[in-house]
Design a protein around this motif. Structure first.
Motif, PDB file in Angstrom:
ATOM      1  N   ILE A 350       0.833  -1.195   0.114  1.00 36.39           N
ATOM      2  CA  ILE A 350       0.175   0.137   0.026  1.00 36.39           C
ATOM      3  C   ILE A 350       0.861   1.118   0.080  1.00 36.39           C
ATOM      4  O   ILE A 350       0.602   2.206  -0.740  1.00 36.39           O
ATOM      5  N   VAL A 351       1.847   1.159   0.798  1.00 38.98           N
ATOM      6  CA  VAL A 351       2.693   2.550   0.848  1.00 38.98           C
ATOM      7  C   VAL A 351       3.418   2.732  -0.370  1.00 38.98           C
ATOM      8  O   VAL A 351       3.643   3.813  -0.798  1.00 38.98           O
ATOM      9  N   ASN A 352       3.763   1.728  -1.159  1.00 44.73           N
ATOM     10  CA  ASN A 352       4.473   1.733  -2.366  1.00 44.73           C
ATOM     11  C   ASN A 352       3.609   2.551  -3.517  1.00 44.73           C
ATOM     12  O   ASN A 352       4.194   2.957  -4.443  1.00 44.73           O
ATOM     13  N   PHE A 353       2.279   2.674  -3.415  1.00 48.76           N
ATOM     14  CA  PHE A 353       1.381   3.222  -4.363  1.00 48.76           C
ATOM     15  C   PHE A 353       1.824   4.874  -4.106  1.00 48.76           C
ATOM     16  O   PHE A 353       1.797   5.526  -5.290  1.00 48.76           O
ATOM     17  N   PHE A 354       2.235   5.120  -3.159  1.00 45.36           N
ATOM     18  CA  PHE A 354       2.236   6.736  -2.780  1.00 45.36           C
ATOM     19  C   PHE A 354       3.862   6.879  -2.517  1.00 45.36           C
ATOM     20  O   PHE A 354       4.109   8.162  -2.961  1.00 45.36           O
ATOM     21  N   VAL A 355       4.749   5.955  -2.358  1.00 52.04           N
ATOM     22  CA  VAL A 355       6.179   6.159  -2.248  1.00 52.04           C
ATOM     23  C   VAL A 355       6.826   5.181  -3.023  1.00 52.04           C
ATOM     24  O   VAL A 355       7.549   4.249  -2.478  1.00 52.04           O
ATOM     25  N   PRO A 356       6.843   5.523  -4.336  1.00 48.37           N
ATOM     26  CA  PRO A 356       7.337   4.445  -5.389  1.00 48.37           C
ATOM     27  C   PRO A 356       8.716   4.305  -5.363  1.00 48.37           C
ATOM     28  O   PRO A 356       9.523   4.531  -6.428  1.00 48.37           O
ATOM     29  N   SER A 357       9.292   4.171  -4.206  1.00 51.34           N
ATOM     30  CA  SER A 357      10.871   4.164  -4.391  1.00 51.34           C
ATOM     31  C   SER A 357      11.443   3.279  -3.211  1.00 51.34           C
ATOM     32  O   SER A 357      10.868   3.510  -2.038  1.00 51.34           O
ATOM     33  N   GLY A 358      12.065   2.010  -3.510  1.00 49.29           N
ATOM     34  CA  GLY A 358      12.501   1.166  -2.601  1.00 49.29           C
ATOM     35  C   GLY A 358      13.241   1.606  -1.456  1.00 49.29           C
ATOM     36  O   GLY A 358      12.952   1.577  -0.208  1.00 49.29           O
ATOM     37  N   GLY A 359      14.231   2.556  -1.900  1.00 54.76           N
ATOM     38  CA  GLY A 359      15.052   3.096  -0.745  1.00 54.76           C
ATOM     39  C   GLY A 359      14.351   4.290   0.120  1.00 54.76           C
ATOM     40  O   GLY A 359      14.420   4.046   1.536  1.00 54.76           O
ATOM     41  N   GLY A 360      13.352   4.784  -0.458  1.00 53.89           N
ATOM     42  CA  GLY A 360      12.822   5.881   0.195  1.00 53.89           C
ATOM     43  C   GLY A 360      11.727   5.331   1.125  1.00 53.89           C
ATOM     44  O   GLY A 360      11.617   5.728   2.130  1.00 53.89           O
ATOM     45  N   GLN A 361      10.828   4.193   0.567  1.00 52.09           N
ATOM     46  CA  GLN A 361      10.255   3.515   1.425  1.00 52.09           C
ATOM     47  C   GLN A 361      10.628   2.889   2.647  1.00 52.09           C
ATOM     48  O   GLN A 361      10.222   2.732   3.751  1.00 52.09           O
ATOM     49  N   TRP A 362      11.766   2.388   2.279  1.00 49.10           N
ATOM     50  CA  TRP A 362      12.725   1.457   3.574  1.00 49.10           C
ATOM     51  C   TRP A 362      12.898   2.602   4.681  1.00 49.10           C
ATOM     52  O   TRP A 362      12.857   2.140   5.683  1.00 49.10           O
ATOM     53  N   ALA A 363      13.366   3.715   4.211  1.00 48.80           N
ATOM     54  CA  ALA A 363      13.607   4.836   5.115  1.00 48.80           C
ATOM     55  C   ALA A 363      12.381   5.082   6.162  1.00 48.80           C
ATOM     56  O   ALA A 363      12.748   5.319   7.334  1.00 48.80           O
ATOM     57  N   VAL A 364      11.258   4.862   5.645  1.00 49.92           N
ATOM     58  CA  VAL A 364      10.050   5.342   6.379  1.00 49.92           C
ATOM     59  C   VAL A 364       9.769   4.219   7.094  1.00 49.92           C
ATOM     60  O   VAL A 364       9.424   4.405   8.410  1.00 49.92           O
ATOM     61  N   GLN A 365       9.449   2.921   6.408  1.00 50.21           N
ATOM     62  CA  GLN A 365       8.785   1.811   7.285  1.00 50.21           C
ATOM     63  C   GLN A 365       9.832   1.006   8.204  1.00 50.21           C
ATOM     64  O   GLN A 365       9.712   0.396   8.961  1.00 50.21           O
ATOM     65  N   ALA A 366      11.098   1.040   7.878  1.00 54.96           N
ATOM     66  CA  ALA A 366      12.084   0.226   8.458  1.00 54.96           C
ATOM     67  C   ALA A 366      12.216   0.264   9.890  1.00 54.96           C
ATOM     68  O   ALA A 366      12.078  -0.744  10.768  1.00 54.96           O
ATOM     69  N   PRO A 367      12.126   1.734  10.653  1.00 49.83           N
ATOM     70  CA  PRO A 367      12.323   1.541  12.112  1.00 49.83           C
ATOM     71  C   PRO A 367      11.099   0.926  12.834  1.00 49.83           C
ATOM     72  O   PRO A 367      11.242   0.303  13.638  1.00 49.83           O
ATOM     73  N   ILE A 368       9.805   1.276  12.219  1.00 46.41           N
ATOM     74  CA  ILE A 368       8.733   0.949  12.945  1.00 46.41           C
ATOM     75  C   ILE A 368       8.467  -0.780  12.331  1.00 46.41           C
ATOM     76  O   ILE A 368       8.286  -1.454  13.436  1.00 46.41           O
ATOM     77  N   MET A 369       8.736  -1.353  11.195  1.00 50.79           N
ATOM     78  CA  MET A 369       8.587  -2.623  10.913  1.00 50.79           C
ATOM     79  C   MET A 369       9.458  -3.670  11.552  1.00 50.79           C
ATOM     80  O   MET A 369       9.368  -4.693  11.978  1.00 50.79           O
ATOM     81  N   LEU A 370      10.966  -3.155  11.664  1.00 47.72           N
ATOM     82  CA  LEU A 370      11.786  -3.895  12.407  1.00 47.72           C
ATOM     83  C   LEU A 370      11.860  -4.063  13.716  1.00 47.72           C
ATOM     84  O   LEU A 370      11.796  -4.978  14.350  1.00 47.72           O
ATOM     85  N   SER A 371      11.306  -2.955  14.278  1.00 51.66           N
ATOM     86  CA  SER A 371      11.023  -3.041  15.773  1.00 51.66           C
ATOM     87  C   SER A 371      10.163  -3.938  16.118  1.00 51.66           C
ATOM     88  O   SER A 371      10.046  -4.635  17.026  1.00 51.66           O
ATOM     89  N   ALA A 372       9.001  -3.989  15.387  1.00 53.78           N
ATOM     90  CA  ALA A 372       7.634  -4.538  15.718  1.00 53.78           C
ATOM     91  C   ALA A 372       7.588  -6.040  15.650  1.00 53.78           C
ATOM     92  O   ALA A 372       7.556  -6.953  16.308  1.00 53.78           O
ATOM     93  N   GLY A 373       8.555  -6.325  14.456  1.00 57.98           N
ATOM     94  CA  GLY A 373       9.002  -7.627  14.158  1.00 57.98           C
ATOM     95  C   GLY A 373       9.833  -8.405  15.211  1.00 57.98           C
ATOM     96  O   GLY A 373       9.704  -9.365  15.658  1.00 57.98           O
ATOM     97  N   GLU A 374      10.779  -7.369  15.561  1.00 57.42           N
ATOM     98  CA  GLU A 374      11.675  -8.021  16.783  1.00 57.42           C
ATOM     99  C   GLU A 374      11.020  -8.229  18.125  1.00 57.42           C
ATOM    100  O   GLU A 374      11.090  -9.493  18.813  1.00 57.42           O
ATOM    101  N   SER A 375       9.974  -7.395  18.500  1.00 56.08           N
ATOM    102  CA  SER A 375       9.277  -7.545  19.475  1.00 56.08           C
ATOM    103  C   SER A 375       8.075  -8.740  19.470  1.00 56.08           C
ATOM    104  O   SER A 375       7.838  -9.349  20.500  1.00 56.08           O
ATOM    105  N   LEU A 376       8.023  -9.348  18.206  1.00 52.54           N
ATOM    106  CA  LEU A 376       7.199 -10.387  17.840  1.00 52.54           C
ATOM    107  C   LEU A 376       7.982 -11.699  17.860  1.00 52.54           C
ATOM    108  O   LEU A 376       7.356 -12.645  17.776  1.00 52.54           O
TER     109      LEU A 376
END
Length: 438
Positions: A350-376
């Motif tokens: 979904i985010v890719n629709f609005f941020v169509p750049s792999g590097g740019g998208q990772w910069a936004v999502q990485a801190p949230i997704m990695l921290s959440a994944g680690e906690s799970l």
């Protein structure tokens, strides 16, 4: 499948706007969501949009060069002969669809920029040879190969987390590519797509509704022959000299050899463009022929030049307003240890629709997704690949990445998206199941 494809192609032809109008509508949608879902004011949203408008200038120039240098290389005699020879492996419309899909998948797995251009150019070579093939489906099949890029050798997210000093190193450390790109679960997803996508494209063939193209209409124009040497001015003789092209092209080849020896198969966009550019100089023989082909190629780059700044503006609104973070947090809140990779994949799509750049998208999502994944208790390598695959997934219905292929083919987004939407559904199922169960 033929009935479903017929319905989807008619739907897209009727309702899908031109990519330029699509990005304008997307701009207004994100603007409205920012007002409704975040504390941002109208003035702030406009500021976010304007400040982000030029953030993709370097990338936009790279994409223009992908299109121009790839087109110029393809219009050279040696390259056309090579593509035509490869096209001889297909003897029917069905074989053409399968072969172009496989070539595009392989090229995109090696490098996404390489895959976008080679797939479209090879599709045109096949269309010149097999006149009765559906040209729309042929180009859509070439573009469908792009689905594997973020699971391949040039995947930006797994390469980022494998680089010492990356911005999330304090969360997950260094993740080697043996745990991402070359992990068994990722290779199995790639293999499944290599099998299922060509089969799907083949089943979408519909002889009754096929759109054929006159092979003469997609022939690259030959450069005008220069005047006799006796009638040429000194400047014209220089323009038609092969020596200058050989010297400059030779320098380019030396650097390419040096790069491959020192960096291996790290085929980033700059080195791909470098290869296309200098091979084009060599293959065209003279500066006169090369520049004539460049002039023809530049005419197709208008869509990229105009639309990329608007996508940068959308990205600016998504990031600065917090919309991208909200999308990620919504999916994280619904996840368990088992379902988390799937929800990470869907949120990235979904985010890719609005941020169509792999590097740019990772910069936004990485801190949230990695921290959440680690906690799970989810492996961070799987989280990174889930986001990477999500970024690649919705490209099948996002015209942003299709622009170079469409420009080369001379088609519009509505011509191919009716086919690509079924690739979206199939690949979503394959990738989602692979992330959860493999």
């Amino acid at each position: 499948m033929k009935m479903l494809t017929s319905f989807s192609t008619r739907l897209m032809q009727r309702y899908l706007p031109d990519p330029y109008l699509f990005v304008l509508v997307l701009t207004m949608v994100v603007f409205g969501m920012g007002l409704l879902l975040t504390p941002s004011t109208p003035v702030e949203m406009v500021v976010y949009w304007g400040e982000g408008f030029w953030d993709l200038l370097e990338f936009a120039m790279q994409m223009v060069l992908v299109l121009v240098t790839g087109y110029v290389l393809a219009s050279s005699r040696p390259f056309k002969k090579g593509l035509d020879q490869l096209a001889r492996t297909a003897h029917s419309p069905g074989q053409a669809i399968v072969v172009v899909t496989l070539v595009a998948l392989l090229a995109s797995w090696i490098n996404w920029g390489f895959g976008l251009v080679i797939g479209a150019l090879f599709a045109k070579a096949l269309a010149r040879r097999i006149a009765k093939v559906d040209y729309r489906l042929l180009i859509a099949s070439a573009y469908s190969g792009f689905i594997v890029w973020h699971g391949g050798l040039a995947a930006s997210i797994p390469l980022t987390v494998a680089t010492p000093g990356h911005f999330t190193e304090d969360i997950v450390g260094i993740i080697p590519t043996s745990e991402t790109i070359f992990a068994p679960f990722n290779l199995m997803i790639v293999a499944a797509l290599f099998i299922t996508v060509p089969i799907l494209n083949r089943f979408m063939m519909n002889e009754k509704e096929a759109v054929h193209v006159d092979p003469k209409l997609i022939e690259e124009k030959e450069a005008e022959k220069p005047a006799d040497k006796a009638e040429q001015t000194p400047a014209q003789r220089l323009e038609n000299s092969r020596v200058l092209s050989l010297v400059i092209g030779g320098m380019g080849l030396v650097f390419i050899g040096y790069y491959l020896l020192t960096a291996g198969l790290d085929l980033n966009l700059n080195i791909v463009n470098f290869m296309f550019l200098f091979l084009g100089i060599l293959f065209h023989g003279t500066p006169h022929h090369y520049l004539a082909s460049v002039a023809e190629a530049v005419r197709n780059a208008g869509g990229i030049i105009i639309q990329f700044p608007f996508y940068a503006g959308i990205m600016g609104m998504m990031v600065a307003s917090g919309l991208a973070v909200q999308f990620s947090e919504w999916f994280v809140s619904m996840s368990t240890e088992v379902t988390y990779p799937l929800f990470a994949f869907l949120s990235a799509g979904i985010v890719n629709f609005f941020v169509p750049s792999g590097g740019g998208q990772w910069a936004v999502q990485a801190p949230i997704m990695l921290s959440a994944g680690e906690s799970l208790g989810v492996d961070p390598a799987r989280t990174a690949m889930a986001v990477a695959w999500g970024d690649a997934w919705t490209n099948m219905v996002q015209p942003f990445w299709a622009l170079p292929a469409l420009a080369i083919a001379g088609l519009s987004a509505r011509d191919i998206m009716g086919f690509c939407i079924w690739v979206l559904f199939l690949s979503g199922a394959v990738i989602g199941l692979g992330l959860v169960f493999l």
